[in-house]
Enzyme design. Structure first.
Site, short mmCIF file in Angstrom:
data_model
loop_
_atom_site.label_atom_id
_atom_site.label_comp_id
_atom_site.label_asym_id
_atom_site.label_seq_id
_atom_site.Cartn_x
_atom_site.Cartn_y
_atom_site.Cartn_z
CG MET A 1 7.76 -27.82 -51.55
SD MET A 1 6.14 -28.26 -50.90
CE MET A 1 5.07 -27.73 -52.25
CE LYS A 2 10.96 -27.84 -60.00
NZ LYS A 2 10.49 -26.56 -60.55
#
Length: 296
Positions: free
Chosen positions: A169-170
């Site tokens: 997600m980062k």
């Protein structure tokens, strides 16, 4: 939980503020010595202890946070921790390659060490204030156990899935922001060559549907001249996009856009601009296209 012994590796721009909030919350904190003595000395003045090396930290902590430049440093640190008999929990707050993250988690599990990935979003200002965003990958039980410590330095915490999901997600988040930086830089160059300067561009976009917080930060450098507007180095942008493209390749995804974004940062990095902050991509694209300051 305040009796939990916490270790911290990587007290740089982000880690310093995070560690400060941990020790001020009453946790026993050990920090690894850093070439920049200023944050270490500040933290020890607040009650933290300095560990001589990773092996010493392994014996002084039950929970170790990592906030390092990338996966190679994370891999080396974890190998040393495990080789020193560490038996607690590792939380990797670095922006790492999820492929490596999942391999490390399996390695830790083999010896009874819990592993979570908890990368960050926002800036050193929010790290100091304790209001970072955090995306956590790991089991529900492990997440519940470490959340009180993460609460010390994060204002928004999202459990996004199993191990590796946090780093995934980062990278997706960074892909969007770095993609915007690439779009802004090229759009501004096209405008400059055709009679639309940066100030005019900014006047039109500001307040419209394409405005956003990241745009305002980027343009704070372009039209405002603030060199500290977004303290994120181009070499880190290049690294994150390499990880993202690697993940796409590992997943069998055609990476037309992400590869193009990555190549832009690779070019800037190769030209010796890696230490410059993200909004200076604008300068690189302008200069690459032969645009002088009087045209901007």
């Amino acid at each position: 939980m305040a009796d939990l012994r916490v270790g911290f590796v990587g007290v740089g721009l982000m880690g310093h503020g995070m560690a400060k909030n941990i020790v001020e919350a009453g946790y026993s904190l050990s920090v690894l010595g850093h070439r920049n003595r200023t944050p270490v000395e500040d933290l020890t003045s607040r009650g933290a202890e300095e560990a001589a090396d990773v092996a010493a930290l392994a014996t002084a902590a039950d929970l170790v946070f990592l906030c390092l430049p990338g996966s190679p440093q994370v891999e080396a640190t974890i190998e040393t921790l495990l080789g020193s008999g560490f038996q607690g929990t590792v939380v990797d707050c670095s922006t790492s390659n999820p492929v490596s993250t999942r391999q490390l988690a399996a390695r830790c599990q083999e010896v009874g060490v819990a592993f979570l990935d908890a990368p960050l979003s926002r800036t050193p200002k929010e790290a100091w204030a304790g209001t970072l965003d955090c995306m956590v990958g790991g089991s529900e039980a492990d997440f519940a156990r470490v959340r009180p410590v993460i609460d010390c330095w994060a204002g928004r915490i999202l459990h996004v899935g199993e191990v590796g999901a946090g780093h995934t997600m980062k990278l997706l988040n960074n892909f969007l922001s770095l993609g915007y930086a690439t779009l802004y830089s090229e759009a501004l160059a096209i405008g400059a060559k055709n009679g639309v300067d940066a100030a005019t561009f900014h006047e039109v976009i500001s307040g419209g549907r394409m405005d956003c917080g990241f745009y305002q930060t980027f343009m704070a450098y372009v039209v405002g001249g603030d060199p500290e507007a977004h303290r994120f180095a181009l070499t880190n942008a290049h690294k994150d996009m390499r990880y993202l493209v690697s993940l796409a390749n590992e997943s069998g995804i055609a990476s037309h856009v992400s590869s193009a974004v990555k190549n832009g940062f690779a070019a800037a990095d190769a030209q010796g601009r890696g230490a410059d902050y993200l909004p200076t991509l604008y300068d690189f694209v302008q200069q690459m296209n032969g645009i002088g300051r009087d045209e901007r």
